[in-house]
Design an enzyme around this catalytic site. Structure first.
Site, short mmCIF file in Angstrom:
data_model
loop_
_atom_site.label_atom_id
_atom_site.label_comp_id
_atom_site.label_asym_id
_atom_site.label_seq_id
_atom_site.Cartn_x
_atom_site.Cartn_y
_atom_site.Cartn_z
CB SER A 17 42.10 39.28 39.59
OG SER A 17 41.29 38.16 39.39
CD GLU A 58 40.80 36.44 31.34
OE1 GLU A 58 39.94 36.89 30.55
OE2 GLU A 58 40.63 36.37 32.56
CD GLN A 82 39.34 40.03 33.69
OE1 GLN A 82 39.69 39.12 34.43
NE2 GLN A 82 39.16 39.85 32.40
CB SER A 96 32.56 38.60 36.87
OG SER A 96 33.21 37.71 36.04
#
Lengths: 366, 390
Positions: free
Chosen positions: B163, B245, B128, B131
């Site tokens: 991640s 999520e 992912q 951020s």
């Protein structure tokens, strides 16, 4: 699997909401909170009670051929949730349970003295045969206990006593909507029945109290949110401040968690009570249950969870509602204290959070 | 209202249980989170096994390798695999639980055909890339730029907390395609992690593992056909990703928590047997946790039955995630108190469903931060569900 109310169920809730709007408005509740004397009760409370009676509340789950509405405990839970949302006071749940005792198919034959029960009377259920505090003393005709001296669940009994024979002294109540009197002498109980019936009523009482608590919690949340949208400080609605917004978010979280637990236990109650009569359909249900691993957690665990979580939600939301209202929340005239005091006054009913938590831990350890 | 499973759902559960009983005895123990290469091998091998047996993507469309069954059957799958101690989803997490579902909901037919089957077969691992160092809770302020140059997007910038960045084949990447807009200037891209110009640096988390990374992009050329949804409509796509999520990705961890609590009760009883009696306060705390987990399980059933109607989990996912994190932390706090000196050392591996409660306590610090902090969840609940002003 489906845990959302149907349109018919929502329509039933709407009809209860309409009665509450007419008879248990904030204005009327404050009149009662200021003076719950028999005279005021007759003028303000009785019409609302009669409207609920007319709606069929006290024979909601009684079969239609016995003159009841013929619905189940899911509907009853939704109705009690709505009653909680409107802080409807008085011996509503106790009287509903006594209705089961006298009209319900499942409890048929549990007691001989059916004549003690009819729709013109009101009943209060107290925690034990040693109880001295009687709620709603002027409203009710009789008091009952669903317990045994040892409070052992396996050996529960139903006891009964007419209020006319009791020497009662009024007290200043915790909840102004729940008048309380103390019995001056030990109550002389008459045993009505032994065994299953008391247990059954306790389970129903537990789930419907949890439903009422969930409603109380949501009512308090809605009031807090409305206020946070209107009230301005620092030139902006206080609901825009995270310090306030986050209290409301935590309130909603507890409401949703509690509601899910209440619905699951209401469904469980329906299955246990209505499907256990031995039909083919109910056998399939029972077989299915043994096959569904830990999702088939037994009803006792589910209803304990519902009671613990709904009690927590009601108290947290009641207090949150006072806090969001600030100084206004500390006044007698505002509504927030009515939610919180009602939450406190029913928290011990059908097992306190401590009782249910302990029993949940014990089933886990076994 | 109904909490029973249908005939076909019960049949599905029975078949799954027999299959698990057959294959699980041969499954070795996970190599643990610290050995990244071996863990990828292990996690994807299990996924491959599921795929071959017809248990991958239970509620994904059949045409892309899924089983075409309902969210309820997916719930049963998670329940039984967790209960029987099957390997955790692990490195397949992002692909299976949010990138894949997002592509199912928002991707083109070509994208579905290309990317979904290798997720299900354990061939591809996803990470992912949302951020950034300066775009955490305020994610929509992200500044990794992508400008269109012919048939590629040229990407420059940096992502963080990515991640599985160290092992992934693809990244769900949010980029800024319009610098003049905030939310309306973001796009959702599929980024192959082997493109030149990508630099991956693992970050050691406080659990000791390196499951997330910083990822640097320097003139990385991503084909235009890797855009999911419209250009500049990526925020909407990201919202879909979030709903999966927050709404459904924690289900197996939630089921795991039931067994962790059982383990805790067992420990408490064991220690009580040494000292005489089980402290009534501790017993009650265990019961309160059990009440909360049972209620959360009821909420999950309610959310799943609603998702069966809508396809995408609602904002109720924020409610679930917020409360689950709190309760699981409380459970692990209690575990440390019960364990006393035994809490000085860790036995378990860094997995969300491990029974080592010391490791769990450390790991649970992430529950109120990852996938939107608890503060952000409360803002979402306050603003989107309760309608409070921003």
């Amino acid at each position: 699997m489906n845990l959302d109310p149907t349109d018919e169920q929502l329509a039933l809730v709407d009809s209860v909401r309409a009665v509450c709007a007419d008879y248990f408005s904030s204005e009327k509740l404050h009149q009662l909170a200021n003076d719950f004397s028999p005279e005021i009760a007759k003028e303000i409370y009785e019409p609302g009670w009669n409207a609920l009676l007319e709606l069929g509340l006290f024979s909601l789950v009684t079969a239609e051929d016995k003159g009841g509405v013929g619905l189940g405990f899911c509907e009853a839970a939704l109705v009690f949730e709505e009653l909680g949302r409107n802080i409807v006071p008085g011996p509503v749940l106790s009287t509903f349970l006594c209705g089961l005792l006298s009209k319900d198919d499942i409890l048929n034959g549990a007691i001989d003295d059916i004549a003690l029960f009819d729709d013109s009377r009101k009943y209060e259920i107290v925690a034990s045969i040693d109880s001295t505090a009687i709620s709603n003393p002027d409203l009710v005709d009789a008091v009952l206990v669903l317990d045994s001296p040892s409070s052992s669940l396996d050996n529960a009994s139903i006891y009964y006593c007419e209020t006319s024979g009791l020497k009662l002294t009024s007290q200043l109540p915790l909840d102004p909507l729940t008048p309380v009197a103390l019995a001056e002498e030990k109550i002389n109980w008459k045993k009505l029945a032994d065994g299953e019936a008391a247990l059954y009523l306790k389970k129903v009482g537990c789930v419907l109290t949890a439903a009422y608590q969930t409603g109380l919690a949501e009512g308090a949340l809605n009031l807090a949110v409305d206020y946070a949208k209107q009230r301005e400080q620092f030139n902006t609605p206080i609901g825009s401040f995270q310090a306030v917004k986050h209290i409301c978010a935590d309130m909603l979280t507890l409401v949703e968690v509690a509601r899910a637990a209440v619905y699951v236990s209401a469904v469980g109650l329906d299955e246990e009570c209505f499907d256990s009569v031995g039909s083919e359909a109910s056998k399939t249900t029972a077989d299915n249950k043994s096959n569904t691993s830990f999702s088939a957690i037994n009803l006792d665990d589910d209803l304990s969870a519902a009671k613990v979580m709904a009690g927590k939600a009601a108290e947290f939301c009641g207090e949150g509602c006072v806090q969001v209202h600030g100084g206004m929340g500390y006044t007698w005239e505002a509504d927030p204290h009515l939610y919180l005091k009602r939450a406190w006054s029913i928290s011990h009913r059908y097992g306190s959070a401590g009782y249910h938590s302990t029993s949940l831990a014990e089933t886990l350890a076994n | 209202m109904d909490i029973n499973y249908s005939e076909t759902e019960i049949e599905f559960r029975d078949k799954l249980i027999s299959w698990l009983d057959e294959v699980l005895p041969e499954i070795t123990e996970s190599p643990g989170n610290l050995n990244r290469v071996a863990l990828r091998e292990y996690d994807t091998a299990w996924q491959k096994k599921l795929f071959e047996a017809g248990y991958a993507g239970v509620n994904w469309p059949k045409e892309y390798g899924g089983q075409g069954l309902s969210p309820t059957e997916q719930l049963i799958f998670l329940e039984e695999t967790t209960r029987r101690g099957a390997p955790y989803v692990g490195m397949n997490f992002v692909g299976l639980l949010h990138a894949g579902p997002t592509i199912i909901a928002c991707g083109s037919d070509e994208q579905k055909a290309k990317y979904l089957p290798p997720i299900l077969s354990g061939y591809n691992i996803w990470c992912q890339g949302f951020s950034e160092p300066n775009a955490g809770s305020d994610l929509a302020s992200l500044s990794t730029k992508a400008h269109r140059d012919g048939d590629v997007y040229v990407v420059n910038g940096q992502k963080i907390w990515t991640s599985y960045g160290d092992t992934a084949d693809y990244c769900e990447l949010l980029v800024r395609t319009n610098p003049d807009e905030k939310h309306a200037g973001i796009s959702w891209l599929i980024c192959p992690m082997n493109l030149s110009g990508i630099d991956i640096r693992p970050i050691k988390s406080l659990t000791g593992s390196t499951e997330f990374c910083e990822v640097f992009f320097e003139d990385v050329k991503i084909p235009v056909e890797n855009l999911v949804g419209e250009e500049n409509a990526g925020w909407k796509v990201a919202m879909v990703t979030f709903s999966f999520e927050r709404g459904t990705a924690f289900i197996s961890e939630q089921i795991g928590a039931f067994y962790q609590l059982e383990e805790l009760a067992r420990l408490a009883n064991e220690l009580a047997a040494e000292s005489g009696t089980l402290d009534a306060g501790i017993k009650r705390e265990i019961g309160e946790l059990r009440a909360a987990f049972l209620a959360l399980w009821a909420l999950t059933k309610r959310n799943v039955s609603q998702a069966e109607k809508t396809g995408v989990p609602g904002p109720g996912g924020s409610v679930f995630k917020l409360y689950f994190g709190q309760v699981k932390k409380s459970m692990c706090d209690l575990a440390l108190r019960i364990l006393g000196e035994q809490a000085l050392y860790r036995e378990g591996k860094d997995e969300a469903t491990s029974l080592d409660l010391v490791t769990q306590r450390i790991y649970t610090l992430s529950l109120s931060i990852a996938a939107g902090t608890s503060q952000i969840q409360r803002n979402i609940i306050g603003e989107r569900i309760l309608g409070l002003p921003k």
